[in-house]
Design a protein around this motif. Structure first.
Motif, PDB file in Angstrom:
ATOM      1  N   ARG A   5       0.820  -1.219   0.000  1.00  0.00           N
ATOM      2  CA  ARG A   5       0.000   0.000   0.000  1.00  0.00           C
ATOM      3  C   ARG A   5       0.851   1.265   0.000  1.00  0.00           C
ATOM      4  O   ARG A   5       0.311   2.367  -0.031  1.00  0.00           O
ATOM      5  N   MET A   6       2.169   1.085   0.066  1.00  0.00           N
ATOM      6  CA  MET A   6       3.098   2.215   0.049  1.00  0.00           C
ATOM      7  C   MET A   6       4.252   1.884  -0.886  1.00  0.00           C
ATOM      8  O   MET A   6       4.561   0.715  -1.129  1.00  0.00           O
ATOM      9  N   TYR A   7       4.902   2.939  -1.365  1.00  0.00           N
ATOM     10  CA  TYR A   7       6.125   2.803  -2.149  1.00  0.00           C
ATOM     11  C   TYR A   7       7.261   3.351  -1.293  1.00  0.00           C
ATOM     12  O   TYR A   7       7.263   4.528  -0.917  1.00  0.00           O
ATOM     13  N   TYR A   8       8.218   2.477  -0.981  1.00  0.00           N
ATOM     14  CA  TYR A   8       9.257   2.748   0.021  1.00  0.00           C
ATOM     15  C   TYR A   8      10.575   3.024  -0.685  1.00  0.00           C
ATOM     16  O   TYR A   8      11.136   2.158  -1.339  1.00  0.00           O
ATOM     17  N   ARG A   9      11.071   4.251  -0.521  1.00  0.00           N
ATOM     18  CA  ARG A   9      12.274   4.699  -1.216  1.00  0.00           C
ATOM     19  C   ARG A   9      13.533   4.187  -0.512  1.00  0.00           C
ATOM     20  O   ARG A   9      13.729   4.435   0.686  1.00  0.00           O
ATOM     21  N   GLN A  10      14.396   3.497  -1.253  1.00  0.00           N
ATOM     22  CA  GLN A  10      15.665   3.019  -0.726  1.00  0.00           C
ATOM     23  C   GLN A  10      16.792   3.893  -1.273  1.00  0.00           C
ATOM     24  O   GLN A  10      17.089   3.884  -2.474  1.00  0.00           O
ATOM     25  N   TYR A  11      17.408   4.665  -0.370  1.00  0.00           N
ATOM     26  CA  TYR A  11      18.489   5.570  -0.771  1.00  0.00           C
ATOM     27  C   TYR A  11      19.346   5.857   0.449  1.00  0.00           C
ATOM     28  O   TYR A  11      19.137   5.264   1.526  1.00  0.00           O
ATOM     29  N   GLY A  12      20.317   6.740   0.299  1.00  0.00           N
ATOM     30  CA  GLY A  12      21.315   6.926   1.337  1.00  0.00           C
ATOM     31  C   GLY A  12      20.809   7.420   2.665  1.00  0.00           C
ATOM     32  O   GLY A  12      21.441   7.208   3.696  1.00  0.00           O
ATOM     33  N   ASN A  13      19.642   8.082   2.698  1.00  0.00           N
ATOM     34  CA  ASN A  13      19.137   8.650   3.947  1.00  0.00           C
ATOM     35  C   ASN A  13      18.284   7.681   4.762  1.00  0.00           C
ATOM     36  O   ASN A  13      17.751   8.066   5.801  1.00  0.00           O
ATOM     37  N   ASN A  14      18.117   6.451   4.309  1.00  0.00           N
ATOM     38  CA  ASN A  14      17.323   5.493   5.089  1.00  0.00           C
ATOM     39  C   ASN A  14      17.981   5.213   6.434  1.00  0.00           C
ATOM     40  O   ASN A  14      19.177   4.914   6.499  1.00  0.00           O
ATOM     41  N   MET A  15      17.195   5.315   7.502  1.00  0.00           N
ATOM     42  CA  MET A  15      17.689   4.914   8.812  1.00  0.00           C
ATOM     43  C   MET A  15      17.953   3.413   8.848  1.00  0.00           C
ATOM     44  O   MET A  15      18.921   2.946   9.449  1.00  0.00           O
ATOM     45  N   ALA A  16      17.087   2.658   8.173  1.00  0.00           N
ATOM     46  CA  ALA A  16      17.201   1.203   8.185  1.00  0.00           C
ATOM     47  C   ALA A  16      17.015   0.679   6.765  1.00  0.00           C
ATOM     48  O   ALA A  16      15.891   0.472   6.321  1.00  0.00           O
ATOM     49  N   GLY A  17      18.110   0.480   6.070  1.00  0.00           N
ATOM     50  CA  GLY A  17      18.023  -0.086   4.733  1.00  0.00           C
ATOM     51  C   GLY A  17      17.693  -1.569   4.796  1.00  0.00           C
ATOM     52  O   GLY A  17      18.037  -2.257   5.755  1.00  0.00           O
ATOM     53  N   VAL A  18      17.037  -2.053   3.764  1.00  0.00           N
ATOM     54  CA  VAL A  18      16.679  -3.479   3.737  1.00  0.00           C
ATOM     55  C   VAL A  18      17.273  -4.199   2.533  1.00  0.00           C
ATOM     56  O   VAL A  18      17.143  -5.411   2.418  1.00  0.00           O
ATOM     57  N   LEU A  19      17.930  -3.458   1.652  1.00  0.00           N
ATOM     58  CA  LEU A  19      18.479  -4.076   0.443  1.00  0.00           C
ATOM     59  C   LEU A  19      19.958  -4.404   0.620  1.00  0.00           C
ATOM     60  O   LEU A  19      20.751  -3.550   1.009  1.00  0.00           O
ATOM     61  N   PRO A  20      20.351  -5.644   0.336  1.00  0.00           N
ATOM     62  CA  PRO A  20      21.774  -5.936   0.302  1.00  0.00           C
ATOM     63  C   PRO A  20      22.411  -5.293  -0.927  1.00  0.00           C
ATOM     64  O   PRO A  20      21.687  -4.881  -1.840  1.00  0.00           O
ATOM     65  N   PRO A  21      23.745  -5.177  -0.966  1.00  0.00           N
ATOM     66  CA  PRO A  21      24.678  -5.745   0.009  1.00  0.00           C
ATOM     67  C   PRO A  21      24.828  -4.861   1.248  1.00  0.00           C
ATOM     68  O   PRO A  21      24.724  -3.634   1.162  1.00  0.00           O
ATOM     69  N   PHE A  22      25.068  -5.520   2.390  1.00  0.00           N
ATOM     70  CA  PHE A  22      25.344  -4.831   3.638  1.00  0.00           C
ATOM     71  C   PHE A  22      26.852  -4.852   3.874  1.00  0.00           C
ATOM     72  O   PHE A  22      27.483  -5.919   3.840  1.00  0.00           O
ATOM     73  N   SER A  23      27.442  -3.699   4.118  1.00  0.00           N
ATOM     74  CA  SER A  23      28.861  -3.646   4.461  1.00  0.00           C
ATOM     75  C   SER A  23      29.050  -3.962   5.935  1.00  0.00           C
ATOM     76  O   SER A  23      28.082  -3.951   6.725  1.00  0.00           O
ATOM     77  N   GLY A  24      30.290  -4.200   6.315  1.00  0.00           N
ATOM     78  CA  GLY A  24      30.571  -4.402   7.728  1.00  0.00           C
ATOM     79  C   GLY A  24      30.156  -3.198   8.550  1.00  0.00           C
ATOM     80  O   GLY A  24      29.584  -3.337   9.645  1.00  0.00           O
ATOM     81  N   ALA A  25      30.422  -2.003   8.037  1.00  0.00           N
ATOM     82  CA  ALA A  25      30.025  -0.786   8.755  1.00  0.00           C
ATOM     83  C   ALA A  25      28.508  -0.692   8.892  1.00  0.00           C
ATOM     84  O   ALA A  25      27.997  -0.255   9.933  1.00  0.00           O
ATOM     85  N   ASP A  26      27.773  -1.098   7.848  1.00  0.00           N
ATOM     86  CA  ASP A  26      26.307  -1.105   7.924  1.00  0.00           C
ATOM     87  C   ASP A  26      25.834  -2.004   9.063  1.00  0.00           C
ATOM     88  O   ASP A  26      24.913  -1.648   9.812  1.00  0.00           O
ATOM     89  N   ILE A  27      26.434  -3.163   9.178  1.00  0.00           N
ATOM     90  CA  ILE A  27      26.013  -4.152  10.170  1.00  0.00           C
ATOM     91  C   ILE A  27      26.333  -3.660  11.582  1.00  0.00           C
ATOM     92  O   ILE A  27      25.503  -3.786  12.495  1.00  0.00           O
ATOM     93  N   VAL A  28      27.503  -3.084  11.777  1.00  0.00           N
ATOM     94  CA  VAL A  28      27.874  -2.554  13.097  1.00  0.00           C
ATOM     95  C   VAL A  28      26.934  -1.424  13.485  1.00  0.00           C
ATOM     96  O   VAL A  28      26.431  -1.367  14.625  1.00  0.00           O
ATOM     97  N   ARG A  29      26.690  -0.500  12.550  1.00  0.00           N
ATOM     98  CA  ARG A  29      25.793   0.618  12.843  1.00  0.00           C
ATOM     99  C   ARG A  29      24.397   0.119  13.180  1.00  0.00           C
ATOM    100  O   ARG A  29      23.769   0.585  14.144  1.00  0.00           O
ATOM    101  N   ALA A  30      23.883  -0.825  12.396  1.00  0.00           N
ATOM    102  CA  ALA A  30      22.544  -1.364  12.647  1.00  0.00           C
ATOM    103  C   ALA A  30      22.471  -2.030  14.015  1.00  0.00           C
ATOM    104  O   ALA A  30      21.479  -1.879  14.739  1.00  0.00           O
ATOM    105  N   THR A  31      23.519  -2.739  14.388  1.00  0.00           N
ATOM    106  CA  THR A  31      23.513  -3.427  15.682  1.00  0.00           C
ATOM    107  C   THR A  31      23.508  -2.430  16.834  1.00  0.00           C
ATOM    108  O   THR A  31      22.815  -2.628  17.844  1.00  0.00           O
ATOM    109  N   ARG A  32      24.230  -1.341  16.695  1.00  0.00           N
ATOM    110  CA  ARG A  32      24.209  -0.299  17.730  1.00  0.00           C
ATOM    111  C   ARG A  32      22.812   0.287  17.893  1.00  0.00           C
ATOM    112  O   ARG A  32      22.342   0.516  19.011  1.00  0.00           O
ATOM    113  N   LEU A  33      22.139   0.531  16.779  1.00  0.00           N
ATOM    114  CA  LEU A  33      20.776   1.047  16.842  1.00  0.00           C
ATOM    115  C   LEU A  33      19.838   0.060  17.523  1.00  0.00           C
ATOM    116  O   LEU A  33      18.979   0.442  18.334  1.00  0.00           O
ATOM    117  N   VAL A  34      19.992  -1.207  17.200  1.00  0.00           N
ATOM    118  CA  VAL A  34      19.152  -2.242  17.810  1.00  0.00           C
ATOM    119  C   VAL A  34      19.391  -2.313  19.314  1.00  0.00           C
ATOM    120  O   VAL A  34      18.445  -2.420  20.109  1.00  0.00           O
TER     121      VAL A  34
END
Length: 297
Positions: free
Chosen positions: A195-224
Motif C-alpha cells: 500500500r506504500m512505495y518505500y524509497r531506498q536511498y542513502g538517507n534510510n535509517m534502516a536499509g533493507v536491500l543488500p549488500p550490507f557492508s561491515g560498517a552497515d552491520i555494526v551501525r545497525a547493531t548499535r541502533l538495535v
C-alpha cells in the motif's frame, strides 16, 4: 472513524514533498485531516518545497529537537482528537488505496502495518516487496525485527496513546511504539498487499536491500541495542514478553562483541549475509539466525 494522517517534513527530504502530497491527494478515501510535524522548517518553507498550499495542522518545535521529540509532540497532540491515525514518511509515496485499506483494517485491529513496494531514490520500482513471510506472525517478529514502520503503519488512537511518549533519544521510534503496543496486548495485524512505495536511498535509517557492508552491520547493531535499552527502560512490567526482549538484547550484545572484537568475524559474516536469499524486513542483518555458527561460538 475520525482519522488523521501524520508525517514529518525535514530539509533533507524536501525533494520528495511534492510527490508525497500528490499521492495523498490521489487517495480513494480522502476523509482525513493532515498533520505535519516540522523539523527545522516553517510551514511557508515546507509548502514552497511542496509546490502547493497544504491544508494541515502544523506542529512546530520552539527549540531544536530530535526527530523523536517532534513526532512524539505531534502524536500526543492529535491522539485525543481522533479515532485513528495513518502514519506515513514524506520521502515515500502512498498507494491510492492506503488510507481506505488502513481504515478498514483498524475496524479489526488496534495496529496494522502494510507491505511496501521498494523503489530507488529516483522512484523507479525495484520489483521487490517489503513484508514478512506469510507463515510468520508479524507481532512475534517484534522481539528481534520490525515490520511496523512510520511509513506503513496505522494505529487506533486509544492504543497509540498507551505507547506514548517517545523518548527524546529514540532513533527507532517506529519499532519502539510497535513494541510498546505489543507489550500492552494491542491486536496487531498486517496487510500483505503493498500500500506504500518505500524509497531506498542513502538517507534510510534502516536499509533493507543488500549488500550490507561491515560498517552497515555494526551501525545497525548499535541502533538495535539502543532500542532494547529504551524498551526495557520504559515503565511497566510485562513478564514473559519482557523476558523475551531481555534475551534478545543479550543475544544482540553477544553478536556485537563478536563482530567488533574480530574484523575477520565481521567480514565473514557480511559475506555470508549477502549470499543469503534476502528477507525484506527491518534489522534482518543483525545477528541473523541462519548464520549463528559464524559468531556464536
Amino acid at each position: 472513524m475520525k482519522t488523521a494522517v501524520y508525517t514529518t517534513f525535514y530539509q533533507a527530504a524536501s525533494p520528495y514533498f511534492a510527490g508525497w502530497y500528490q499521492s495523498l491527494c490521489s487517495q480513494s478515501d480522502r476523509d482525513v485531516d493532515v498533520w505535519i510535524g516540522l523539523d527545522s522548517l516553517s510551514p511557508a518553507e515546507a509548502q514552497r518545497f511542496a509546490g502547493a498550499a497544504i491544508p494541515a495542522t502544523w506542529v512546530q518545535q520552539d527549540v531544536p529537537s530530535s526527530p523523536a521529540t517532534i513526532r512524539s509532540k505531534a502524536l500526543e497532540a492529535l491522539v485525543p482528537q481522533y479515532d485513528c491515525v495513518v502514519l506515513t514518511d514524506v520521502d515515500d509515496l502512498l498507494g491510492e488505496g492506503r488510507i481506505e485499506a488502513a481504515k478498514k483494517a483498524l475496524q479489526t485491529y488496534d495496529v496494522v502495518g502494510c507491505a511496501l513496494q521498494l523503489m530507488n531514490g529516483e522512484g523507479h520500482d525495484l520489483n521487490r516487496v517489503f513484508r514478512p513471510d506469510a507463515s510468520s506472525d508479524p507481532k512475534e517478529l517484534l522481539v528481534r525485527h520490525n515490520v511496523f514502520g512510520f511509513s506503513n503503519t496505522a494505529y487506533r488512537c486509544e492504543a497509540l496513546q498507551r505507547c506514548l511518549p517517545i523518548p527524546d533519544d529514540c532513533q527507532l521510534s517506529d519499532w519502539y511504539l510497535a513494541t510498546r503496543a505489543w507489550y500492552s496486548d494491542a491486536q496487531l495485524g498486517f496487510d500483505y498487499a503493498p500500500r506504500m512505495y518505500y524509497r531506498q536511498y542513502g538517507n534510510n535509517m534502516a536499509g533493507v536491500l543488500p549488500p550490507f557492508s561491515g560498517a552497515d552491520i555494526v551501525r545497525a547493531t548499535r541502533l538495535v541495542l539502543t532500542h532494547y535499552r529504551l524498551v526495557l527502560d520504559a515503565p511497566g512490567s510485562y513478564d514473559d514478553k519482557r523476558r523475551r526482549v531481555e534475551a534478545a538484547r543479550r543475544r544482540a550484545e553477544f553478536f556485537y562483541e563478536a563482530i567488533t572484537a574480530s574484523s575477520d568475524c565481521l567480514a565473514t559474516y557480511a559475506r555470508a549475509l549477502n549470499a543469503l536469499e534476502p528477507t525484506y524486513i527491518w534489522w534482518w542483518c543483525v545477528a541473523n539466525s541462519e548464520l549463528e555458527e559464524l559468531w556464536n561460538r
